[in-house]
Design a protein around this motif. Structure first.
Motif, PDB file in Angstrom:
ATOM      1  N   TRP A  70      -4.496   2.620   2.732  1.00 26.14           N
ATOM      2  CA  TRP A  70      -4.123   1.214   2.755  1.00 26.14           C
ATOM      3  C   TRP A  70      -3.264   0.932   1.544  1.00 26.14           C
ATOM      4  O   TRP A  70      -3.388   1.570   0.499  1.00 26.14           O
ATOM      5  CB  TRP A  70      -5.342   0.294   2.812  1.00 26.14           C
ATOM      6  N   ALA A  74       1.381  -3.875   2.989  1.00 25.73           N
ATOM      7  CA  ALA A  74       2.204  -2.861   3.654  1.00 25.73           C
ATOM      8  C   ALA A  74       1.509  -2.102   4.783  1.00 25.73           C
ATOM      9  O   ALA A  74       2.109  -1.914   5.839  1.00 25.73           O
ATOM     10  CB  ALA A  74       2.733  -1.867   2.635  1.00 25.73           C
ATOM     11  N   GLN A  75       0.270  -1.631   4.605  1.00 23.95           N
ATOM     12  CA  GLN A  75      -0.342  -0.844   5.679  1.00 23.95           C
ATOM     13  C   GLN A  75      -1.853  -0.782   5.584  1.00 23.95           C
ATOM     14  O   GLN A  75      -2.425  -0.863   4.500  1.00 23.95           O
ATOM     15  CB  GLN A  75       0.213   0.571   5.713  1.00 23.95           C
ATOM     16  N   VAL A  77      -4.700   1.783   7.575  1.00 21.59           N
ATOM     17  CA  VAL A  77      -4.834   2.952   8.449  1.00 21.59           C
ATOM     18  C   VAL A  77      -6.286   3.384   8.467  1.00 21.59           C
ATOM     19  O   VAL A  77      -6.908   3.519   7.418  1.00 21.59           O
ATOM     20  CB  VAL A  77      -3.968   4.129   7.934  1.00 21.59           C
ATOM     21  N   TYR A  91      -3.368   2.207  13.156  1.00 23.63           N
ATOM     22  CA  TYR A  91      -2.663   1.666  11.997  1.00 23.63           C
ATOM     23  C   TYR A  91      -1.967   0.345  12.285  1.00 23.63           C
ATOM     24  O   TYR A  91      -1.640   0.017  13.418  1.00 23.63           O
ATOM     25  CB  TYR A  91      -1.622   2.665  11.488  1.00 23.63           C
ATOM     26  N   TYR A  92      -1.791  -0.399  11.201  1.00 26.69           N
ATOM     27  CA  TYR A  92      -0.946  -1.588  11.129  1.00 26.69           C
ATOM     28  C   TYR A  92      -0.028  -1.368   9.937  1.00 26.69           C
ATOM     29  O   TYR A  92      -0.490  -0.998   8.856  1.00 26.69           O
ATOM     30  CB  TYR A  92      -1.776  -2.853  10.895  1.00 26.69           C
ATOM     31  N   GLU A  93       1.280  -1.591  10.123  1.00 29.28           N
ATOM     32  CA  GLU A  93       2.243  -1.431   9.045  1.00 29.28           C
ATOM     33  C   GLU A  93       3.129  -2.668   8.982  1.00 29.28           C
ATOM     34  O   GLU A  93       3.527  -3.199  10.027  1.00 29.28           O
ATOM     35  CB  GLU A  93       3.113  -0.192   9.257  1.00 29.28           C
ATOM     36  N   GLU A  95       6.640  -4.177   7.179  1.00 26.80           N
ATOM     37  CA  GLU A  95       7.860  -3.921   6.411  1.00 26.80           C
ATOM     38  C   GLU A  95       8.563  -5.267   6.217  1.00 26.80           C
ATOM     39  O   GLU A  95       9.050  -5.853   7.188  1.00 26.80           O
ATOM     40  CB  GLU A  95       8.770  -2.953   7.161  1.00 26.80           C
TER      41      GLU A  95
END
Length: 143
Positions: A70, A74-75, A77, A91-93, A95
């Motif tokens: 994590w 940003a992310q 996982v 996951y979540y990302e 940008e």
């Protein structure tokens, strides 16, 4: 070992901190995510996460996973061992292209021998659910 990825990328007109706030508010996922509910856990390296997954046309199941990575804003996982030689990475990302405009991805990577068979059988249902999750997250962040 075979791997398969299913994901959805979507533009979101909200700052990364707003999106991150929604994603890390685990107890309130049910308000925007109809497929991953009852989420509990701790967003920390090695932290555990539990949830109920109910994807369309598939039996509801309990997920017990470990945060693999994590990065704030940003992310997020997490990884789940689903049996002998079958694993998933969810996951979540985020940008942030510029303040208030982001690209958000949410998806899963299946790996292992059973992963390919599972993916082939359920691909369209999983893809549809992740598209709906992306749209719901976008609406929540932009509201």
């Amino acid at each position: 070992m075979d791997t398969t990825r299913i994901d959805k990328r979507i533009g979101v007109r909200a700052p990364s901190d707003r999106i991150w706030e929604i994603i890390t508010d685990l107890e309130n996922w049910h308000s925007w995510n109809p497929y991953e509910t009852g989420v509990t856990g701790t967003v920390a390296f090695g932290g555990c996460i539990s949830l109920t997954e109910a994807l369309p046309g598939m039996a509801e199941r309990q997920v017990q996973a470990r945060i693999g990575d994590w990065q704030p804003l940003a992310q997020l996982v997490w990884a789940e061992k689903r049996g002998f030689m079958f694993n998933t990475i969810r996951y979540y990302e985020i940008e942030e292209l510029e303040r208030g405009n982001c690209i958000v991805s949410n998806g899963v990577i299946f790996s292992g021998l059973r992963g390919e068979l599972f993916h082939d059988k359920h691909r369209s249902k999983i893809r549809q659910a992740y598209e709906e999750i992306a749209e719901a997250l976008r609406r929540a962040a932009e509201s």
